[in-house]
Design a protein around this motif. Structure first.
Motif, PDB file in Angstrom:
ATOM      1  N   LEU A 654      99.597 -49.747 -50.782  1.00  0.00           N
ATOM      2  CA  LEU A 654     100.657 -50.467 -51.482  1.00  0.00           C
ATOM      3  C   LEU A 654     101.396 -49.526 -52.429  1.00  0.00           C
ATOM      4  CD1 LEU A 654      98.799 -53.810 -52.269  1.00  0.00           C
ATOM      5  CD2 LEU A 654     100.015 -53.117 -50.196  1.00  0.00           C
ATOM      6  N   LEU A 655     102.657 -49.877 -52.715  1.00  0.00           N
ATOM      7  CA  LEU A 655     103.523 -49.014 -53.517  1.00  0.00           C
ATOM      8  C   LEU A 655     103.993 -49.763 -54.762  1.00  0.00           C
ATOM      9  CD1 LEU A 655     105.680 -47.565 -50.594  1.00  0.00           C
ATOM     10  CD2 LEU A 655     103.562 -46.630 -51.545  1.00  0.00           C
ATOM     11  N   ASP A 656     103.825 -49.120 -55.933  1.00  0.00           N
ATOM     12  CA  ASP A 656     104.237 -49.779 -57.166  1.00  0.00           C
ATOM     13  C   ASP A 656     105.721 -49.574 -57.416  1.00  0.00           C
ATOM     14  OD1 ASP A 656     104.547 -47.214 -58.140  1.00  0.00           O
ATOM     15  OD2 ASP A 656     102.791 -47.264 -59.435  1.00  0.00           O
ATOM     16  N   SER A 657     106.173 -49.860 -58.635  1.00  0.00           N
ATOM     17  CA  SER A 657     107.608 -49.792 -58.938  1.00  0.00           C
ATOM     18  C   SER A 657     108.163 -48.374 -58.815  1.00  0.00           C
ATOM     19  CB  SER A 657     107.864 -50.326 -60.344  1.00  0.00           C
ATOM     20  OG  SER A 657     107.109 -49.598 -61.302  1.00  0.00           O
ATOM     21  N   ASP A 658     107.295 -47.355 -58.949  1.00  0.00           N
ATOM     22  CA  ASP A 658     107.722 -45.962 -58.806  1.00  0.00           C
ATOM     23  C   ASP A 658     107.332 -45.360 -57.462  1.00  0.00           C
ATOM     24  OD1 ASP A 658     108.798 -45.844 -61.406  1.00  0.00           O
ATOM     25  OD2 ASP A 658     106.805 -45.532 -62.254  1.00  0.00           O
ATOM     26  N   TYR A 659     106.970 -46.209 -56.517  1.00  0.00           N
ATOM     27  CA  TYR A 659     106.547 -45.794 -55.181  1.00  0.00           C
ATOM     28  C   TYR A 659     105.267 -44.949 -55.219  1.00  0.00           C
ATOM     29  CZ  TYR A 659     110.911 -47.571 -53.243  1.00  0.00           C
ATOM     30  OH  TYR A 659     111.947 -48.386 -52.866  1.00  0.00           O
ATOM     31  N   GLN A 660     104.458 -45.132 -56.260  1.00  0.00           N
ATOM     32  CA  GLN A 660     103.163 -44.474 -56.290  1.00  0.00           C
ATOM     33  C   GLN A 660     102.169 -45.302 -55.482  1.00  0.00           C
ATOM     34  OE1 GLN A 660     102.427 -41.358 -57.633  1.00  0.00           O
ATOM     35  NE2 GLN A 660     104.671 -41.379 -57.640  1.00  0.00           N
ATOM     36  N   PRO A 661     101.318 -44.647 -54.670  1.00  0.00           N
ATOM     37  CA  PRO A 661     100.451 -45.412 -53.761  1.00  0.00           C
ATOM     38  C   PRO A 661      99.200 -45.924 -54.453  1.00  0.00           C
ATOM     39  CG  PRO A 661     100.079 -43.075 -53.455  1.00  0.00           C
ATOM     40  CD  PRO A 661     101.176 -43.184 -54.485  1.00  0.00           C
ATOM     41  N   LYS A 662      98.752 -47.071 -53.990  1.00  0.00           N
ATOM     42  CA  LYS A 662      97.472 -47.637 -54.415  1.00  0.00           C
ATOM     43  C   LYS A 662      96.785 -48.195 -53.172  1.00  0.00           C
ATOM     44  CE  LYS A 662      98.867 -48.848 -59.151  1.00  0.00           C
ATOM     45  NZ  LYS A 662      97.800 -48.253 -59.959  1.00  0.00           N
ATOM     46  N   VAL A 663      95.592 -47.704 -52.912  1.00  0.00           N
ATOM     47  CA  VAL A 663      94.835 -48.162 -51.742  1.00  0.00           C
ATOM     48  C   VAL A 663      94.315 -49.564 -52.019  1.00  0.00           C
ATOM     49  CG1 VAL A 663      92.863 -47.714 -50.245  1.00  0.00           C
ATOM     50  CG2 VAL A 663      94.198 -45.804 -51.162  1.00  0.00           C
ATOM     51  N   ALA A 664      94.526 -50.463 -51.090  1.00  0.00           N
ATOM     52  CA  ALA A 664      94.117 -51.867 -51.245  1.00  0.00           C
ATOM     53  C   ALA A 664      93.086 -52.239 -50.187  1.00  0.00           C
ATOM     54  CB  ALA A 664      95.338 -52.783 -51.138  1.00  0.00           C
ATOM     55  N   ASP A 665      92.473 -53.376 -50.403  1.00  0.00           N
ATOM     56  CA  ASP A 665      91.496 -53.971 -49.473  1.00  0.00           C
ATOM     57  C   ASP A 665      90.215 -53.162 -49.339  1.00  0.00           C
ATOM     58  OD1 ASP A 665      92.735 -56.296 -48.976  1.00  0.00           O
ATOM     59  OD2 ASP A 665      93.191 -55.937 -46.881  1.00  0.00           O
ATOM     60  N   PHE A 666      89.969 -52.219 -50.256  1.00  0.00           N
ATOM     61  CA  PHE A 666      88.702 -51.492 -50.171  1.00  0.00           C
ATOM     62  C   PHE A 666      87.531 -52.401 -50.513  1.00  0.00           C
ATOM     63  CE2 PHE A 666      90.581 -50.818 -54.344  1.00  0.00           C
ATOM     64  CZ  PHE A 666      89.562 -51.195 -55.208  1.00  0.00           C
ATOM     65  N   GLY A 667      87.783 -53.496 -51.205  1.00  0.00           N
ATOM     66  CA  GLY A 667      86.713 -54.428 -51.542  1.00  0.00           C
ATOM     67  C   GLY A 667      86.196 -55.193 -50.353  1.00  0.00           C
ATOM     68  N   LEU A 668      86.915 -55.150 -49.223  1.00  0.00           N
ATOM     69  CA  LEU A 668      86.463 -55.865 -48.029  1.00  0.00           C
ATOM     70  C   LEU A 668      85.589 -54.985 -47.154  1.00  0.00           C
ATOM     71  CD1 LEU A 668      89.750 -57.740 -47.098  1.00  0.00           C
ATOM     72  CD2 LEU A 668      87.909 -58.437 -48.619  1.00  0.00           C
ATOM     73  N   SER A 669      85.438 -53.716 -47.521  1.00  0.00           N
ATOM     74  CA  SER A 669      84.599 -52.819 -46.733  1.00  0.00           C
ATOM     75  C   SER A 669      83.142 -53.003 -47.120  1.00  0.00           C
ATOM     76  CB  SER A 669      85.042 -51.378 -46.950  1.00  0.00           C
ATOM     77  OG  SER A 669      84.903 -51.038 -48.317  1.00  0.00           O
ATOM     78  N   LYS A 670      82.287 -52.267 -46.431  1.00  0.00           N
ATOM     79  CA  LYS A 670      80.846 -52.416 -46.658  1.00  0.00           C
ATOM     80  C   LYS A 670      80.394 -51.470 -47.765  1.00  0.00           C
ATOM     81  CE  LYS A 670      76.500 -52.660 -44.128  1.00  0.00           C
ATOM     82  NZ  LYS A 670      76.315 -54.061 -44.339  1.00  0.00           N
ATOM     83  N   LEU A 671      79.720 -52.020 -48.783  1.00  0.00           N
ATOM     84  CA  LEU A 671      79.199 -51.208 -49.875  1.00  0.00           C
ATOM     85  C   LEU A 671      77.827 -50.681 -49.495  1.00  0.00           C
ATOM     86  CD1 LEU A 671      80.164 -53.462 -52.907  1.00  0.00           C
ATOM     87  CD2 LEU A 671      81.328 -51.437 -52.092  1.00  0.00           C
TER      88      LEU A 671
END
Length: 813
Positions: A654-671
């Motif tokens: 995902l991209l914030d207001s300055d187009y900086q990336p943020k990885v999402a949905d990592f909480g759905l992976s296996k811990l």
């Protein structure tokens, strides 16, 4: 304790005895503590005029939805015409399921076959008396004792609009899957961000607007973009008026004594049906697309053609060299009956000419004023080119140009005799295909197999013996007294435990800012989950406005099966993960069957939504590569738990207001524990085809190198603009995804050609960049990406090594 017991005992006995009573009488309205039963045909609500009824409606074998339908003239079962359904996606079974108005003021639909689980609820509360009635307009309305509306079915339509029912910015219509399958289909009527009413095809893999026709500007159609409201209404006389200045009149406009309904049909066409009172048949009195129904997207699926005959309707056929993917279900499209070599050798390819054929959209690039031979060579040089369109454009001045449109997907194909162009489909030279295949058409229909599952359950029979019945009632009384005593003991014992739990949750909130929300809070924040901003295999994401005025994204998990304690443990771990390139979690909800995650809102959406945007210039792309690598490196090596993402793809960056990336949905992976780096205890293949590492399908242990592989594919896609799933379809026989393998050899061959001949690296760049790039950084990024996608996982770098390599060149240029 005795005084408290004496006060509460009559209350509990009253409630308990009410629960032991059964009622089968029909109700003019539904009041608190009353229910409608699926087993009693008389348990229906009827509007005062008798035109509408509400109750349990059959949608399959032992499968029912709670619905509103036309009941005049009288009808029964599936012969009735439904206009609204509460649970179209989750039918209940035909034994002991109930629709109830609870004492709290909440409407609840329960499925007794699932141990009384709640399938649907209105999410309402009312301290005063509440009552549910069905109006003459077909609106099912829940009111409080002062007449205030707590909930109404008009605010949550399914596939139908009734006269006087508004379509607003927060509501939309979604078609049914088929006439015999009422679950949600692929078509949607909604107001877009330009305030224009549109029809959208939202298929399993792609989505596209098809009405109004996307190649015509809204202003040319008289649509008014700049209005302050989004609302459309069908009036009782047959006029439909929308706030974007669109209006329509049915062919029977002005006739007052008619039953009318506007429905988004399963075939993607928006229609108005009318019938005279007393008649059972419906007549089409208006439709959105009448003369060119093949312009409805998704009708025949990928790699197929739609043809229209006014006498026979629409029909579908595969293009030469292709065969149906699922016999009888044209929405699944067609797949090639041939293969190309992995090397993408141009000499192996030929073309079959298809006159009067057009495929709308998915052009790789447009080449203006060129020759047919140059167009052919362009398609041959692109491994992911499925074919090309060559057509003449005529201008008012009398001049003409011949333009080339290479296609990376063959979608929305149709046979149009007036089309001034030709299509050339790419096929192997060693096989013979002719356009005669196009006559093998099949009439467009839904899949012959109904998708509604049969709810086959066994229940104990009700006792008929009066003596046994008396004993059961006596047992209810005795059991009620015992329950009261047990409850009072439990009440005093559990208070201490609740205090401890509350203290733990307060500490978690203070320490991390991670809050536990109630389902009703999030339902209100999302305006009844009205504004969808994304969806995936894990669930649907909605925009929300929290009570503290923060804009948030709320993800409703679709396959969450963990218990509340396990979910809390995992969610709190995610809440403590903190990195500038990871999406920040703000809270969660674990209530009943509901599992939701609340996280920060990203203004520019996902990388997938921005890949073709001119705003995503080269510097931003390189920054996204670095930031994404940093986020994944943190997950793999630095955070509290060793985390595998398992689904790295553009949709999850995902991209914030300055187009900086943020990885999402990592909480759905296996811990997993940090020390168990070779743990392969995964219950199923995870990820998205096209981005998955080969070890997922070759029974190898899964490590962080699987994420490294997916990262490499994403980077290649971001640099080249080539989607990894656009080449010919193969099976997974050799332990790898043949669709994505096409992109990797192509990139490797281009880099070798660069080293050998000094060819231009620009040939690999995304056309959207328009020469705005840094050759040195591009070369470094491609080299890193190709290292990441090595077949041997041990040859791939770690994400921290990727970060180190890219950081050396971040400030160059």
């Amino acid at each position: 304790m005795a005084p408290l017991f004496s006060l509460l005992l009559p209350v509990f006995l009253s409630l308990f005895l009410q629960s032991c009573q059964f009622s089968t009488s029909a109700l003019p309205s539904l009041t608190k503590r009353a229910s409608l039963s699926v087993e009693n045909p008389n348990d229906v609500l009827v509007s005062p005029s008798g035109a509408f009824s509400a109750g349990f409606f059959p949608v399959g074998d032992n499968a029912y939805s709670f619905a509103v339908w036309f009941s005049h003239p009288p009808c029964s079962g599936a012969a009735c015409t439904p206009v609204w359904m509460a649970n179209r996606q989750a039918p209940v079974n035909g034994r002991r399921s109930t629709f109830s108005l609870l004492d709290s003021g909440n409407l609840v639909l329960t499925d007794a076959g699932h141990a009384g689980s709640k399938v649907w609820s209105s999410g309402t509360t009312s301290p005063s008396a509440a009552e549910l009635r069905l109006n003459n307009t077909g609106n099912l309305v829940l009111t409080n004792d002062t007449g205030g509306v707590l909930w109404q079915s008009f605010d949550s339509p399914t596939d139908t609009l009734l006269p006087q029912q508004p379509l607003t910015r927060n509501t939309f219509l979604i078609s049914a899957r088929c006439p015999y399958n009422s679950s949600t289909g692929f078509y949607k009527l909604y107001f877009d961000n330009d305030n224009v009413l549109r029809l959208l095809f939202d298929g399993p893999s792609i989505s596209s607007v098809y009405w109004p026709f996307p190649w015509v500007q809204s202003s040319q159609l008289g649509r008014f973009l700049y209005n302050s409201s989004r609302i459309a209404v069908l009036d009782p006389l047959g006029r439909f008026q929308s706030s974007d200045n669109y209006s329509l009149y049915t062919s029977d406009y002005g006739v007052a004594a008619m039953q009318r309904r506007m429905i988004l049909d399963f075939d993607g066409n928006l229609r108005v049906y009318s019938r005279e009172p007393g008649l059972t048949g419906w007549a089409v009195t208006w439709e959105a697309i009448s003369s060119m129904p093949c312009f409805i997207h998704g009708v025949c699926g990928n790699n197929s053609l739609c043809s229209y005959d006014p006498a026979k309707g629409r029909s579908c056929s595969c293009v030469p060299g292709y065969v149906p993917k699922v016999l009888g279900d044209w929405s699944a499209g067609c797949v090639p009956n041939f293969t190309f070599s992995d090397g993408c050798i141009a000499d192996e390819c030929g073309f079959v000419k298809l006159p009067y054929i057009d495929f709308y959209g998915y052009d790789y690039n447009t080449i203006y004023n060129t020759t047919l031979e140059k167009c052919r060579q362009t398609c041959l040089s692109l491994c992911n080119c499925r074919g090309f369109q060559y057509r003449v454009s005529m201008f008012r001045s009398g001049s003409t140009t011949f333009n080339c449109y290479p296609k990376i997907e063959l979608l929305n194909g149709h046979n149009l005799p007036s089309f001034t162009g030709e299509f050339f489909i790419k096929v192997p030279k060693n096989k013979t295909f002719t356009e005669d295949q196009l006559v093998k058409r099949t009439r467009y229909t839904c899949s012959p197999t109904a998708e509604v599952k049969v709810l086959d359950r066994t229940y104990a029979k009700k006792g008929k013996n009066e003596a046994v019945s008396f004993m059961l009632r006596a047992a209810c009384v005795v059991g009620g007294i015992e329950i009261v005593v047990v409850f009072l003991v439990w009440f005093f014992l559990i208070r201490n435990q609740q205090d401890v739990t509350s203290a733990h949750q307060s500490y978690l909130l203070a320490a991390t800012g991670f809050k536990r929300f109630t389902y009703d809070e999030l339902k209100e924040a999302t305006r009844n989950f009205s504004k969808e901003i994304g969806r995936g295999a894990g669930g649907i994401v909605y925009e929300a406005l929290l009570p503290d005025d923060r804009v948030a994204a709320v993800k409703v998990l679709s396959n969450a099966t963990t218990g509340e304690a396990d979910f809390l443990a995992e969610a709190s771990t995610i809440g403590r993960v903190n990195h500038m390139n990871l999406i920040e979690m703000w809270g969660y909800c674990a209530e009943g069957k509901h599992r939701l995650l609340v996280y920060e809102f990203m203004e520019h959406g996902s990388l997938a939504q921005n890949l073709s945007s001119p705003e995503l210039h080269w510097k931003r792309r390189f920054d996204i590569a670095v930031g994404t690598a940093k986020g994944l490196a943190y997950l793999h090596e630095e955070c509290l738990e060793w985390v595998l993402h398992c689904d790295v793809k553009p949709q999850n960056i995902l991209l914030d207001s300055d187009y900086q990336p943020k990885v999402a949905d990592f909480g759905l992976s296996k811990l997993m524990d940090r020390g168990k780096v070779t743990n392969s205890d995964f219950s199923r293949i995870r990820g998205t085809r096209g981005y998955m590492a080969p070890e997922w399908v070759s029974n190898q242990s899964i490590t962080s190198k699987a994420d490294v592989y997916s990262y490499g594919i994403v980077m290649l896609e971001m640099v080249t603009g080539i989607f990894p799933m656009t080449t010919s379809v193969h099976s997974l026989e050799s332990g790898g995804d043949a669709k994505q393998v096409r992109l990797i050899p192509w990139a490797r061959n281009k880099m070798k050609e660069l080293e050998r001949t000094g060819a231009r690296l620009e040939e690999m760049e995304d056309p959207a960049l328009k020469v705005d790039y840094d050759l040195k950084k591009m070369e470094i990024l491609i080299e890193v990406a190709l290292k990441c996608v090595e077949e041997d996982k041990n040859a791939r770098p770690t994400m921290s090594q990727v970060v180190e390599k890219l950081m050396k060149h971040e400030n160059d240029g």
